[in-house]
Design a protein around this motif. Sequence first.
Motif, PDB file in Angstrom:
ATOM      1  N   ARG A  64       0.835  -1.193   0.000  1.00 30.46           N
ATOM      2  CA  ARG A  64       0.000   0.000   0.000  1.00 30.46           C
ATOM      3  C   ARG A  64       0.876   1.253   0.000  1.00 30.46           C
ATOM      4  NH1 ARG A  64      -2.277  -3.775   3.389  1.00 30.46           N
ATOM      5  NH2 ARG A  64      -4.416  -4.390   2.885  1.00 30.46           N
ATOM      6  N   TYR A  84       1.470   5.417   0.537  1.00 32.62           N
ATOM      7  CA  TYR A  84       1.015   6.524   1.379  1.00 32.62           C
ATOM      8  C   TYR A  84       1.766   7.800   1.020  1.00 32.62           C
ATOM      9  CZ  TYR A  84      -0.351   2.482   4.207  1.00 32.62           C
ATOM     10  OH  TYR A  84      -0.862   1.287   4.631  1.00 32.62           O
ATOM     11  N   THR A 112      -9.425   7.859   8.348  1.00 31.64           N
ATOM     12  CA  THR A 112     -10.125   8.084   7.087  1.00 31.64           C
ATOM     13  C   THR A 112      -9.151   8.526   6.007  1.00 31.64           C
ATOM     14  OG1 THR A 112     -12.112   8.728   8.317  1.00 31.64           O
ATOM     15  CG2 THR A 112     -12.026   9.328   5.988  1.00 31.64           C
ATOM     16  N   ALA A 113      -8.230   9.441   6.355  1.00 31.23           N
ATOM     17  CA  ALA A 113      -7.227   9.892   5.385  1.00 31.23           C
ATOM     18  C   ALA A 113      -6.312   8.738   4.984  1.00 31.23           C
ATOM     19  CB  ALA A 113      -6.411  11.038   5.971  1.00 31.23           C
ATOM     20  N   THR A 146      -7.006   5.579   4.697  1.00 29.02           N
ATOM     21  CA  THR A 146      -7.645   4.701   3.703  1.00 29.02           C
ATOM     22  C   THR A 146      -7.579   5.312   2.312  1.00 29.02           C
ATOM     23  OG1 THR A 146      -9.853   5.672   4.006  1.00 29.02           O
ATOM     24  CG2 THR A 146      -9.244   3.830   5.449  1.00 29.02           C
ATOM     25  N   ARG A 147      -7.333   6.594   2.235  1.00 30.30           N
ATOM     26  CA  ARG A 147      -7.180   7.285   0.948  1.00 30.30           C
ATOM     27  C   ARG A 147      -5.726   7.541   0.621  1.00 30.30           C
ATOM     28  NH1 ARG A 147     -11.939   7.693   2.924  1.00 30.30           N
ATOM     29  NH2 ARG A 147     -13.771   8.181   1.635  1.00 30.30           N
ATOM     30  N   GLY A 148      -4.842   6.883   1.353  1.00 31.04           N
ATOM     31  CA  GLY A 148      -3.426   6.911   1.008  1.00 31.04           C
ATOM     32  C   GLY A 148      -2.657   8.110   1.506  1.00 31.04           C
ATOM     33  N   GLU A 185      -3.696  16.566  -3.131  1.00 27.63           N
ATOM     34  CA  GLU A 185      -4.074  15.173  -2.865  1.00 27.63           C
ATOM     35  C   GLU A 185      -4.347  14.985  -1.369  1.00 27.63           C
ATOM     36  OE1 GLU A 185      -1.948  10.750  -3.075  1.00 27.63           O
ATOM     37  OE2 GLU A 185      -1.146  12.405  -4.273  1.00 27.63           O
ATOM     38  N   ALA A 236      -7.991  13.986   0.729  1.00 28.65           N
ATOM     39  CA  ALA A 236      -8.148  12.983   1.788  1.00 28.65           C
ATOM     40  C   ALA A 236      -8.641  13.641   3.078  1.00 28.65           C
ATOM     41  CB  ALA A 236      -6.821  12.272   2.027  1.00 28.65           C
ATOM     42  N   ALA A 243     -12.383  14.155   3.138  1.00 31.28           N
ATOM     43  CA  ALA A 243     -13.115  12.965   3.569  1.00 31.28           C
ATOM     44  C   ALA A 243     -13.007  12.769   5.081  1.00 31.28           C
ATOM     45  CB  ALA A 243     -12.579  11.738   2.838  1.00 31.28           C
TER      46      ALA A 243
END
Length: 413
Positions: free
Chosen positions: A55, A57, A366-367, A369-371, A393, A397, A400
């Motif tokens: 993943r 980040y 939450t951020a 999970t959006r990388g 970017e 995030a 959200a």
Amino acid sequence: MTDVKNSADAALRDRALRVVPGGMWGHLHANRLPEGYPQFFARAEGCRLWDVDGRSYLDFMCSWGPNLLGHHHPEVEAAAERQARLGDCMNGPAEAMVELAELLVDTVAHADWAQFQKNGTDATTTCATIARAGTGRRKLLVARGAYHGAVPWCSPSVIGVTEEDRAHILYYEFNDAESLARAAEEAGDDLAGIIVSAYRHDLARDQELPTRAFAEAARAACDAKGAALILDEVRAGFRLHLAGSWEPLGVRPDLAAWSKAIANGHPLAAVTGREWLRKAASQVFVTGSFWCGAVPMAAGIATLTVLRRGEVIDRLDAMGRRLRDGLDALAARHGVRLRQSGPVQMPLFLFEDDADFAKGNLFCQTALTRGVYFHPRHNMFLSAAHGEAEIDEALAAADAGLAAVAARNRAAA
């Protein structure tokens, strides 16, 4: 978000538990972060990290500070690789030590000389030792709640620490000149030095820039007592001002401790000092088998060379302001009360009415999970690899994350 039950990260945590006490230690322990944060990483490039599960980040911790120019900066890595082919840990230092010391003395406003170590704790402890040797005194003044390292005289933990370890430490409140004066008076003729962070960056509380009056009071107290003013630049060094973080205040220390960013991720620390402490610095016995490693010093030369071109600090400031302004606008749109504090290059955001950090944790999860890798309680860091696209970017995030916090607030109302 990392599946803690079925992942390469989980498997490594299980293996580590068998051979490492607690599986991890110190501030890098992922158990101190909200659920879902990875413990183990596979690689890094620029301002991005990849965990062992693949993943990606966008990184706003920058290795907890050392990454200033971007992971794998080409000039820094080329210099390190050239030196590695020649030698690193040898029977003594390479020429790189002299060149790096010359660069530091030419760059840092107060510096007449430089010494090198490995970690920030090495540097702050060396400063304390030199101050005591140079004055023949014992007492050190330390701001209450400040972090200056992880050894008994200054560790934030009292586990394994005795009263005797801190018998000659006296405390004052950051940015409180009267508190500082009282502590100096208590120390009397035994005052060796005052150690102060470049700015207040205690964990989980609003950051605080020093006032000119406080900085001048610290300088005056040391001058009146013949003591050493020690500036802890470990976290802020070369992010705020190239000549020293207090240079805009017109106050120069006698000693300064540096680490983290000075070699862009290669293990290096330094102490810089004024002429009157040169003899003491030459007499104290501080050392380590790896302290003269030539590869980090070559990386440090390359890092300073890039910094001296004059573009990095301006870029950090511009991108930090873009992030701060964007977060303020998003928080207002979502009706979420968000506090941002400290220098924009080293952002911290905390939520109102969030004593248990539930809002901060939700925002960061939450951020994530959006990388985007934020921290809910610790100041973060920007690197020169963060550009407008990366900040935007991160703001997407954050949008959200703030929406999630707003929804939580509505549910609790």
